[in-house]
Scaffold this motif. Structure first.
Motif, PDB file in Angstrom:
ATOM      1  N   LYS A 106      -2.831 -38.561  -9.828  1.00 15.56           N
ATOM      2  CA  LYS A 106      -2.204 -38.688 -11.143  1.00 15.56           C
ATOM      3  C   LYS A 106      -3.134 -38.157 -12.234  1.00 15.56           C
ATOM      4  N   GLN A 148       4.410 -39.981 -13.710  1.00 13.65           N
ATOM      5  CA  GLN A 148       4.545 -40.726 -12.455  1.00 13.65           C
ATOM      6  C   GLN A 148       5.501 -40.010 -11.498  1.00 13.65           C
ATOM      7  N   THR A 199       3.855 -36.862 -10.182  1.00 14.36           N
ATOM      8  CA  THR A 199       2.832 -37.186  -9.179  1.00 14.36           C
ATOM      9  C   THR A 199       3.496 -37.501  -7.838  1.00 14.36           C
ATOM     10  N   ASP A 200       4.566 -38.295  -7.888  1.00 14.62           N
ATOM     11  CA  ASP A 200       5.284 -38.633  -6.650  1.00 14.62           C
ATOM     12  C   ASP A 200       5.873 -37.375  -6.019  1.00 14.62           C
ATOM     13  N   ALA A 253       3.102 -35.442  -4.374  1.00 24.19           N
ATOM     14  CA  ALA A 253       2.618 -36.125  -3.163  1.00 24.19           C
ATOM     15  C   ALA A 253       3.603 -35.928  -2.012  1.00 24.19           C
ATOM     16  N   GLU A 254       4.902 -36.063  -2.310  1.00 26.51           N
ATOM     17  CA  GLU A 254       5.934 -35.905  -1.263  1.00 26.51           C
ATOM     18  C   GLU A 254       5.941 -34.500  -0.697  1.00 26.51           C
TER      19      GLU A 254
END
Lengths: 85, 139
Positions: free
Chosen positions: A5, A73, A76-77, A80-81
């Motif tokens: 993040k 947020q 960032t998710d 990451a995914e």
């Protein structure tokens, strides 16, 4: 703040030349466009290019962008995914 | 690489005195274009820019790159609305003068949601005159 993040916030600041801004001034849930950071559609293109360059993740279309650019947020998710794939 | 189009006015909607590409040398749609603009004393804007000391306005070098960038699109732009939406990191390093054969090199940097980012260089005889990134919006 998670490492990813923080890197996302640093990338946003650097790529969009938000001079004088620090990562802790960007709220995790602040909307990136409109209210919040107040970014525009040219900034969106810059972010798409920055995310691809820095994290190797592609945002293919507007639908993906709508989801990813909701907030730091969400972005960032999203990274990451999709970085794992 | 596809062959350069012979007919520039068929591809670009710009017309005199604002058609600023004379020749397309290399063309890889979606990737890269190399074009040329030949500057003459007859250019209308040189009459006043400047009297007795003609040099091509820097903003027109940006326009030349934008028009050359039009050849990144495979289809003619006559039925398309494309606008300049942004100019970033422009540098003008040396003047473009009458007699110059300007080489316009444009590379596509990426695209998202109808916006395309281009990176361009104007050079003359191997010397860089102008570099800039452009953002164009397609409606």
């Amino acid at each position: 703040m998670s490492d990813l993040k923080l890197r996302v916030k640093e990338m946003i600041i650097e790529r969009l030349k938000l001079e004088g801004m620090t990562p802790d001034q960007i709220g995790d849930e602040d909307p990136l466009f409109g209210e919040g950071l107040g970014l525009d559609s040219i900034d969106a293109l810059e972010l798409v290019l920055g995310i691809e360059q820095v994290f190797g993740v592609k945002i293919e279309d507007e639908a993906a962008g709508l989801k990813a650019f909701k907030s730091v947020q969400a972005l960032t998710d999203f990274i990451a995914e999709n970085a794992k794939a | 690489m596809t062959a350069p189009p012979a007919d520039i006015p068929a591809h670009l909607p710009h017309r005199y005195p604002f058609l600023l590409v004379d020749r397309v040398l290399e063309r890889e749609p979606g990737v890269r274009v190399v074009a040329e603009k030949l500057v003459t004393f007859g250019e209308p804007y040189l009459q006043g820019h400047f009297q007795g000391r003609p040099l091509v306005p820097g903003v027109l070098l940006l326009e030349m790159l934008a028009q050359a960038g039009g050849f990144l699109e495979s289809d003619s732009l006559h039925d398309t609305a494309i606008f300049l939406a942004g100019v970033q990191d422009a540098r003008f390093k040396a003047p473009a003068l009458p007699g110059d054969r300007l080489r316009l090199e444009v590379r596509a940097d990426g695209a998202f949601a109808g916006m395309v980012k281009l990176r361009g260089t104007v050079s003359c005889e191997g010397r860089e005159l102008c570099i800039a990134s452009l953002v164009v919006k397609r409606l």
